[in-house]
Structure formats: structure tokens, C-alpha cells
Write a protein that holds these residues in place. Structure first.
Motif: not given
Length: 513
Positions: A388-398
Motif C-alpha cells: 500500500e505504501f508503494s502505491r501511495l508513494f511510487p516514486d519513493l520506493m527506490t
């Protein structure tokens, strides 16, 4: 959390080095600190691995001060009557480590090849400390893999060799420790999930780091902190109640939850909320679920709402959201209830968004969600798992998990509880991000519905007046500690969400007593 700074602060390798440099500059000899630390390690080894069960001890010694610590430990264990053997894993030791090497040889401790340690009952990893910057490769990597294959208990000094101190990832290969004794202050990498397979049971060895040196290096707005579970629970729970209190003084919580497909989520969230001690609990569900939920939660005010053809809540029409002190929205809601999520956000009531409440505001569902959230004046709590975090903030998971969470909080200004084996809670404090790590959890919580119980607990604490950050931290700690307690009683397989919810209050009684 009212505890000494040294028990809670999380530092990087560079910060720890700077603090140690101040200690040495103040007049503390390096050799004296090494003796102090090693004696504390030796005392803990005696408690964890008593001589009668672990008489043969193998020391894995590096060239730096971590190796020096290990050599002092070897000396003390030798004097206590253990059969100690030392294997030097690296050439060219630092001067102080060389001195301890000479002394160990002089008192008759044998220095042996690596293969001669495989009959030991315990291995002590003193190869690399927090300053490792290069990957472990070649013959040394092969040695690490051989050590790991022996299935001998390993105690790591400060951190398992080969583990990155800041990121928690493996640098080529790493020692898989059974027990890790972190020295001085908590190291950042040890509190990150990817380190868990390597650190075993994690403890801190305090060597009385002066608080003024910690503050001098970190300042007064340091972002990274470790929750002390027992201190946290005793400080906040149970919430004090004056003798003249009545139910309307103890918060009124609204749960906007459930659908025909996910009816159980509504019940689990309600059980978590009830355990928090909230004075009044209302539950908005699709009208077809009203009798089912009322049968399971008879002390709640269950509100049947208009529903869609798919069995989701269609609207909260006629419901005065302003009379509630907090709202929890999303548990089992389904994506067909996106308009209902918008209603709860627009209400500007203190709000916990979980599960489909989060999916409804993801950039895919609503590209303007960040701007809308920033216009709120009352607290907002997100409780995502990793997906869910990845869907909310897709640009941050790198970035790594801690950096990503801090960046997300700066972006949306919410309190975010990121679930996982190392649950993390981040929020803005004086306009600066602060992140707390819940250091203890259990695989028993890897069950569908555990998060619904947690969301209800957070909402209940929020409705009773705790801040958004305190509600998230306290609920996360209470939830995980109760699960650990129940797993110890029943085994991991016995911790289903219903049992967990019913165990929350009995567990709290044992903590408070």
C-alpha cells in the motif's frame, strides 16, 4: 518517551564515530573503553551462554578495534576456565589489537586455523565493526559461508560482520548471528528489516555514553529513535480516568468499515477499538451487515448505510461526522466505496486511513490526493503495509525504507505507520520529520485481519485524546507485545486476530501490575 537518550537514539556509523571521538578527546583512553566494553560483553556471555553448556569458545578476530574487543573477551573467558581458541581472520592488526594478540598468546590461548573452530560450542564474531565500507569477497567470503554452515551459535560484537551499519544490507556476504550485542548506541542498519536474518536476538550493551556528546553530534532535532516497549506502555496505558468520568468524556469513535466481501474486517476493527477503552463506538457498515455486526459487537452503535450493488457502503448520507472525536476508515471497505473515503477526508475530523481507505487515495485513484490532504487541519494517520505504501508513494520506493518513510511524511504531512517486522512510525514534529522504530514483533502477526485490529486500536486511542503520533506508536507497541505474549502461551500458530483482540486487555493488566 521519557527515557535516557542513549537508550532510544538511532545513529549512523559516522555519527557513532564522531561521538566516540569526543569521548576519546575528553580524556577517556581507547584502551580503557575497550576494557570496559569487553568486560560488559563477557558478563552478558556468561548469562546467555553459561560455561557448563558452552565450554568451548572460538573467537573470530579482525584487525580493528572490534577484534581488540574480541581479544579482551577471549582473555576473560580464558581466565574463567573456558576452552578458548582464536582465529585471526585478517592480516595487519591495529596497534592496540596487536598488543592484545601478544598478551593472548603469552597466557597460552591457542591461535588456530578456521577449520579448528568447528568443534566449538559457541563462536564470537569480532571481525568487523561499524566501519566496514567494502564488500566481503574472495577467501574471506568463503570463510563466512563456511562459518554459517556449521550451525554453531554465534554472538556478534556490535553487528554481524559483513552487514552494512547504516543500510542493514549484506556487503557481499555476512555472518548469520544468533545473538548481536550492539555497542553504545543503536545502529541504524540493525533496525531495518533486511538485517533481521543476520542479527538474531538484538541487545544493546551500554557503556555510559555521555549525553552531552550525543547531543553535540546529533543536535536536538535528531530524526531517528527506537521505542522502548515497556517504557512506552507503562507511560501511556491505561489512560488515566477521573472518578467522575462518563462515556462521553472518553471519546466517540466512528468506524467506516466492511463490505459484503470483507465483513470480518468490520468486526476485527471494532474489537481493537473496544480494547482501547474508548467511551462510545459507532460502526458504519453496509445495511446488509448491520445485524451480523451487532450480534458480534452488541455494545456498539451499528449504523446501516446505503450500499452499492456489490455490497459496499454507498454513502454516509444523514450521518453527522462532526459529533465524533475520531474516524477510522477503510478496513474491509472495498474500492467501490471510494466516495465514502472522500467524505471522511473532507470532514476534517481526526482520521485513520487503512487498507482500502489508502487505496482510494493512491495517485492512480486520485492524482491530487497530496494537495487535498495538506488542506486538512486535524490529524491524519496512514497505516499502510509495504504494498500500500508503494502505491501511495511510487516514486519513493527506490530509497531505503527509513528514508522513504521520512520523505513521505514531508510530502503529505500525515502520521504514517508503515507495517512490517520492524514497524516504523513517522510524523512531523516542529515541522521536522521524526521516525520511531518498534523493535519487537512476531511472525504471528502475519495473519489476515491483524491490521484491522491495529487500526481500531489507533482510532480508539486517538478518540480519547492521544496525539496522532502517540496513538500510532502506543497502539503498534501494544499490538505487537500482546501478540508476542500470546505466541509464547499458544505458539505462533495460535495467534489469530480474534484471539489477539481478546488478549489485548489481559496483557495490559500484566504490564500495569
Amino acid at each position: 518517551m521519557n527515557s535516557p537518550i542513549s537508550t532510544q537514539v538511532i545513529v549512523t556509523a559516522a555519527q557513532m564515530q564522531a561521538i566516540e571521538n569526543l569521548i576519546f578527546q575528553s580524556g577517556m583512553p581507547v584502551a580503557a573503553l575497550m576494557e570496559k566494553v569487553a568486560l560488559k560483553i563477557t558478563q552478558r556471555i556468561a548469562q546467555l551462554y553459561p560455561t557448563h553448556r558452552f565450554p568451548k569458545v572460538g573467537m573470530l578476530v579482525g584487525s580493528g578495534h572490534n577484534g581488540g574487543d574480541a581479544l579482551v573477551v577471549a582473555r576473560e573467558l580464558h581466565h574463567q576456565g573456558r576452552q578458548v581458541k582464536i582465529c585471526s581472520m585478517m592480516p595487519k592488526a591495529k596497534p592496540l589489537t596487536r598488543v592484545h594478540t601478544c598478551h593472548a598468546k603469552a597466557i597460552g590461548i591457542p591461535f588456530v586455523s578456521l577449520t579448528e573452530l568447528q568443534d566449538c560450542d559457541l563462536l564470537i564474531d569480532g571481525i568487523f565493526g561499524f566501519g566496514l565500507e567494502r564488500d566481503v569477497a574472495g577467501d574471506l567470503a568463503n570463510s563466512f559461508n563456511l562459518i554459517n554452515s556449521w550451525q554453531i551459535p554465534i554472538l556478534a560484537i556490535d553487528l554481524p560482520s559483513g552487514l552494512n551499519c547504516d543500510r542493514g544490507d549484506v556487503m557481499g556476504t555476512a555472518i548469520r548471528a544468533t545473538h548481536t550485542l550492539c555497542l553504545g548506541l543503536w545502529k541504524r542498519g540493525l533496525l531495518i528489516e533486511q538485517a533481521l536474518p543476520y542479527i538474531g536476538i538484538l541487545e544493546r550493551v551500554d557503556f555510559d555514553t555521555p549525553e552531552q556528546f550525543i547531543i553535540e553530534v546529533l543536535g536536538d532535532r535528531h530524526p531517528l529513535w527506537r521505542v522502548d516497549p515497556q517504557t512506552c506502555l507503562r507511560q501511556y496505558l491505561p489512560i488515566p480516568r477521573p472518578i467522575s468520568v462518563h462515556k462521553y468524556n472518553l471519546g466517540h469513535l466512528l468506524l467506516v468499515v466492511g463490505s459484503q466481501r470483507y465483513a470480518g474486517a468490520a468486526i476485527l476493527a471494532a474489537l481493537g477499538a473496544k480494547a482501547s477503552g474508548v467511551g462510545m463506538l459507532s460502526i458504519a457498515v453496509p445495511s446488509s451487515l448491520k445485524l451480523l455486526v451487532l450480534a458480534q459487537v452488541p455494545d456498539a452503535l451499528v449504523i446501516g448505510c446505503p450500499e452499492t450493488d456489490s455490497g459496499a457502503i454507498d454513502s454516509l448520507a444523514g450521518l453527522d461526522l462532526q459529533k465524533y472525536q475520531a474516524i477510522v476508515c477503510g478496513c474491509g471497505l472495498s474500492l467501490d466505496a471510494n466516495s465514502v473515503v472522500k467524505q471522511t477526508i473532507d470532514s476534517d475530523i481526526p482520521l485513520v486511513l487503512d487498507a482500502d481507505g489508502l487505496n482510494a487515495i493512491s495517485p492512480v485513484a486520485d492524482p491530487n490526493f497530496i494537495r487535498k490532504l495538506q488542506s486538512r487541519t486535524n490529524p491524519l494517520i496512514f497505516t499502510p503495509h509495504g504494498g500500500e505504501f508503494s502505491r501511495l508513494f511510487p516514486d519513493l520506493m527506490t530509497s531505503d525504507r527509513l528514508d522513504a518513510l521520512i520523505s513521505a511524511v514531508e510530502l503529505c504531512h500525515a502520521t504514517i505507520l508503515l507495517k512490517g517486522a520492524r514497524t516504523m512510525i513517522s510524523f512531523l514534529q516542529d515541522e521536522k520529520p521524526r521516525l520511531w522504530v518498534n523493535p519487537e514483533s512476531t511472525p504471528a502477526l502475519a495473519r489476515g485481519g491483524s491490521g484491522d485490529v491495529l487500526a481500531g486500536m489507533i482510532g480508539g486511542l486517538l478518540a480519547q485524546g492521544l496525539s496522532s503520533s502517540d496513538s500510532a506508536i502506543v497502539a503498534a507497541v501494544w499490538h505487537s507485545q500482546a501478540a508476542i505474549s500470546l505466541a509464547n502461551q499458544r505458539s505462533i500458530m495460535g495467534v489469530d486476530p480474534i484471539s489477539l483482540a481478546h488478549h489485548l486487555l489481559p496483557f495490559l493488566i500484566t504490564v500495569a501490575s
